[in-house]
Design a protein around this motif. Structure first.
Motif, PDB file in Angstrom:
ATOM      1  N   ASP A 134       0.869  -1.176   0.000  1.00  0.00           N
ATOM      2  CA  ASP A 134       0.000   0.000   0.000  1.00  0.00           C
ATOM      3  C   ASP A 134       0.906   1.227   0.000  1.00  0.00           C
ATOM      4  OD1 ASP A 134      -1.869   1.967   0.415  1.00  0.00           O
ATOM      5  OD2 ASP A 134      -2.348   1.381   2.457  1.00  0.00           O
ATOM      6  N   ALA A 135       0.760   2.050  -0.997  1.00  0.00           N
ATOM      7  CA  ALA A 135       1.627   3.217  -1.110  1.00  0.00           C
ATOM      8  C   ALA A 135       1.238   4.332  -0.143  1.00  0.00           C
ATOM      9  CB  ALA A 135       1.595   3.746  -2.541  1.00  0.00           C
ATOM     10  N   GLY A 136       0.181   4.124   0.632  1.00  0.00           N
ATOM     11  CA  GLY A 136      -0.304   5.161   1.527  1.00  0.00           C
ATOM     12  C   GLY A 136       0.526   5.295   2.793  1.00  0.00           C
ATOM     13  N   PRO A 137       0.188   6.288   3.595  1.00  0.00           N
ATOM     14  CA  PRO A 137       0.954   6.579   4.811  1.00  0.00           C
ATOM     15  C   PRO A 137       0.746   5.557   5.936  1.00  0.00           C
ATOM     16  CG  PRO A 137      -0.925   8.044   4.651  1.00  0.00           C
ATOM     17  CD  PRO A 137      -0.891   7.249   3.377  1.00  0.00           C
ATOM     18  N   LEU A 141       3.217   4.356   9.305  1.00  0.00           N
ATOM     19  CA  LEU A 141       2.792   4.447  10.706  1.00  0.00           C
ATOM     20  C   LEU A 141       3.025   3.125  11.438  1.00  0.00           C
ATOM     21  CD1 LEU A 141      -0.584   6.353  10.262  1.00  0.00           C
ATOM     22  CD2 LEU A 141       1.523   7.256  11.263  1.00  0.00           C
ATOM     23  N   VAL A 142       2.600   2.048  10.813  1.00  0.00           N
ATOM     24  CA  VAL A 142       2.725   0.739  11.447  1.00  0.00           C
ATOM     25  C   VAL A 142       4.193   0.320  11.522  1.00  0.00           C
ATOM     26  CG1 VAL A 142       2.117  -1.703  11.256  1.00  0.00           C
ATOM     27  CG2 VAL A 142       0.400   0.048  10.801  1.00  0.00           C
ATOM     28  N   ALA A 143       4.938   0.507  10.449  1.00  0.00           N
ATOM     29  CA  ALA A 143       6.348   0.137  10.445  1.00  0.00           C
ATOM     30  C   ALA A 143       7.115   0.923  11.513  1.00  0.00           C
ATOM     31  CB  ALA A 143       6.955   0.371   9.064  1.00  0.00           C
ATOM     32  N   ASP A 144       6.761   2.189  11.707  1.00  0.00           N
ATOM     33  CA  ASP A 144       7.413   2.986  12.742  1.00  0.00           C
ATOM     34  C   ASP A 144       7.084   2.453  14.135  1.00  0.00           C
ATOM     35  OD1 ASP A 144       8.995   5.316  13.595  1.00  0.00           O
ATOM     36  OD2 ASP A 144       7.082   6.014  14.413  1.00  0.00           O
ATOM     37  N   ALA A 145       5.836   2.018  14.326  1.00  0.00           N
ATOM     38  CA  ALA A 145       5.461   1.442  15.628  1.00  0.00           C
ATOM     39  C   ALA A 145       6.282   0.183  15.908  1.00  0.00           C
ATOM     40  CB  ALA A 145       3.968   1.124  15.655  1.00  0.00           C
ATOM     41  N   VAL A 146       6.490  -0.639  14.905  1.00  0.00           N
ATOM     42  CA  VAL A 146       7.318  -1.840  15.082  1.00  0.00           C
ATOM     43  C   VAL A 146       8.744  -1.430  15.435  1.00  0.00           C
ATOM     44  CG1 VAL A 146       8.292  -3.862  13.923  1.00  0.00           C
ATOM     45  CG2 VAL A 146       5.882  -3.292  13.601  1.00  0.00           C
ATOM     46  N   LYS A 147       9.243  -0.404  14.765  1.00  0.00           N
ATOM     47  CA  LYS A 147      10.603   0.066  15.040  1.00  0.00           C
ATOM     48  C   LYS A 147      10.738   0.526  16.496  1.00  0.00           C
ATOM     49  CE  LYS A 147      14.138   3.179  13.299  1.00  0.00           C
ATOM     50  NZ  LYS A 147      14.448   4.185  12.284  1.00  0.00           N
ATOM     51  N   VAL A 148       9.745   1.249  16.982  1.00  0.00           N
ATOM     52  CA  VAL A 148       9.775   1.723  18.369  1.00  0.00           C
ATOM     53  C   VAL A 148       9.778   0.541  19.336  1.00  0.00           C
ATOM     54  CG1 VAL A 148       8.448   2.952  20.136  1.00  0.00           C
ATOM     55  CG2 VAL A 148       8.792   3.982  17.887  1.00  0.00           C
ATOM     56  N   LEU A 149       8.976  -0.473  19.048  1.00  0.00           N
ATOM     57  CA  LEU A 149       8.947  -1.653  19.914  1.00  0.00           C
ATOM     58  C   LEU A 149      10.320  -2.295  20.045  1.00  0.00           C
ATOM     59  CD1 LEU A 149       5.620  -3.392  18.890  1.00  0.00           C
ATOM     60  CD2 LEU A 149       6.179  -2.389  21.114  1.00  0.00           C
ATOM     61  N   THR A 150      11.122  -2.195  19.008  1.00  0.00           N
ATOM     62  CA  THR A 150      12.445  -2.823  19.046  1.00  0.00           C
ATOM     63  C   THR A 150      13.431  -2.062  19.913  1.00  0.00           C
ATOM     64  OG1 THR A 150      13.305  -1.678  17.103  1.00  0.00           O
ATOM     65  CG2 THR A 150      12.113  -3.761  16.732  1.00  0.00           C
ATOM     66  N   THR A 151      13.115  -0.825  20.264  1.00  0.00           N
ATOM     67  CA  THR A 151      14.074  -0.021  21.025  1.00  0.00           C
ATOM     68  C   THR A 151      13.690   0.177  22.489  1.00  0.00           C
ATOM     69  OG1 THR A 151      12.977   2.038  20.409  1.00  0.00           O
ATOM     70  CG2 THR A 151      14.729   1.247  18.939  1.00  0.00           C
ATOM     71  N   GLN A 152      12.476  -0.161  22.854  1.00  0.00           N
ATOM     72  CA  GLN A 152      12.013   0.075  24.219  1.00  0.00           C
ATOM     73  C   GLN A 152      12.657  -0.905  25.203  1.00  0.00           C
ATOM     74  OE1 GLN A 152       9.968   2.786  25.055  1.00  0.00           O
ATOM     75  NE2 GLN A 152      10.697   3.184  22.978  1.00  0.00           N
ATOM     76  N   ARG A 153      13.061  -0.384  26.355  1.00  0.00           N
ATOM     77  CA  ARG A 153      13.723  -1.186  27.394  1.00  0.00           C
ATOM     78  C   ARG A 153      12.937  -1.100  28.696  1.00  0.00           C
ATOM     79  NH1 ARG A 153      17.303  -4.416  25.099  1.00  0.00           N
ATOM     80  NH2 ARG A 153      18.552  -3.359  23.556  1.00  0.00           N
ATOM     81  N   ARG A 154      13.011  -2.176  29.453  1.00  0.00           N
ATOM     82  CA  ARG A 154      12.371  -2.175  30.772  1.00  0.00           C
ATOM     83  C   ARG A 154      13.193  -1.314  31.709  1.00  0.00           C
ATOM     84  NH1 ARG A 154      10.963  -8.187  32.398  1.00  0.00           N
ATOM     85  NH2 ARG A 154      10.922  -7.065  34.356  1.00  0.00           N
TER      86      ARG A 154
END
Length: 177
Positions: A134-137, A141-154
């Motif tokens: 999907d060429a839309g935005p 948004l979703v790919a960025d959310a996945v990226k953020v999940l990879t960087t979050q630490r307890r």
């Protein structure tokens, strides 16, 4: 710019390897019962990568047949008589069944509720994959959310907030950039 960037349907080796490593990590998180949602997301991703693999094989066969057997100038009956085309027709039937199956699985995933971060992350990876073409935005948004999940630490120990986060990142590596 790599060929993968030029061809939006290409699946890179990095993405395939990431998905292959994602399956066990998403399904068998340490210290937890396997989450049916996570397992079903993993199954969906595996089937989607199978669809990509079959599509690439079909395209390679078609290119060979076009060059070697004048594929595009043949009638349907002539195409069906070519022994080399049998695999292509089998792949086409499998792709039709797989596409229907993926639609049904995706529909059922929408009815399952994530109960923890791993389930939510798994759903996001599936969503990023669905939105890949999907060429839309919304894909960004979703790919960025996945990226953020990879960087979050307890905060208590510094461990990844989602133990499957690195695996999720690899599964979506080409989608995140």
């Amino acid at each position: 710019m790599s060929d993968d960037r030029i061809n939006p349907t290409a699946v890179s080796r990095r993405m395939l390897l990431g998905a292959a490593t994602a399956a066990p990590a998403l399904s068998l998180l340490p210290g937890a019962e396997p989450d049916p949602l996570v397992a079903r997301c993993t199954d969906w991703l595996a089937a989607d990568f199978e669809r990509d693999r079959l599509s690439r094989r079909w395209a390679a066969l078609e290119a060979w047949l076009a060059e070697e057997r004048r594929w595009f100038s043949l009638s349907e009956a002539e195409r069906r008589r070519l022994p080399e085309a049998a695999e292509m027709f089998e792949i086409e039937e499998r792709l039709d069944r797989l596409s229907e199956e993926l639609e049904q699985r995706l529909e059922s995933l929408t009815h399952l509720k994530a109960t923890d971060l791993h389930g939510a992350a798994s759903k996001l990876v599936v969503a990023a994959r669905v939105l890949l073409h999907d060429a839309g935005p919304s894909h960004g948004l979703v790919a960025d959310a996945v990226k953020v999940l990879t960087t979050q630490r307890r905060p208590d120990c510094g461990a990844p907030m989602c133990s499957a986060a690195r695996t999720l990142e690899r599964a979506c590596a080409d989608q995140i950039e």
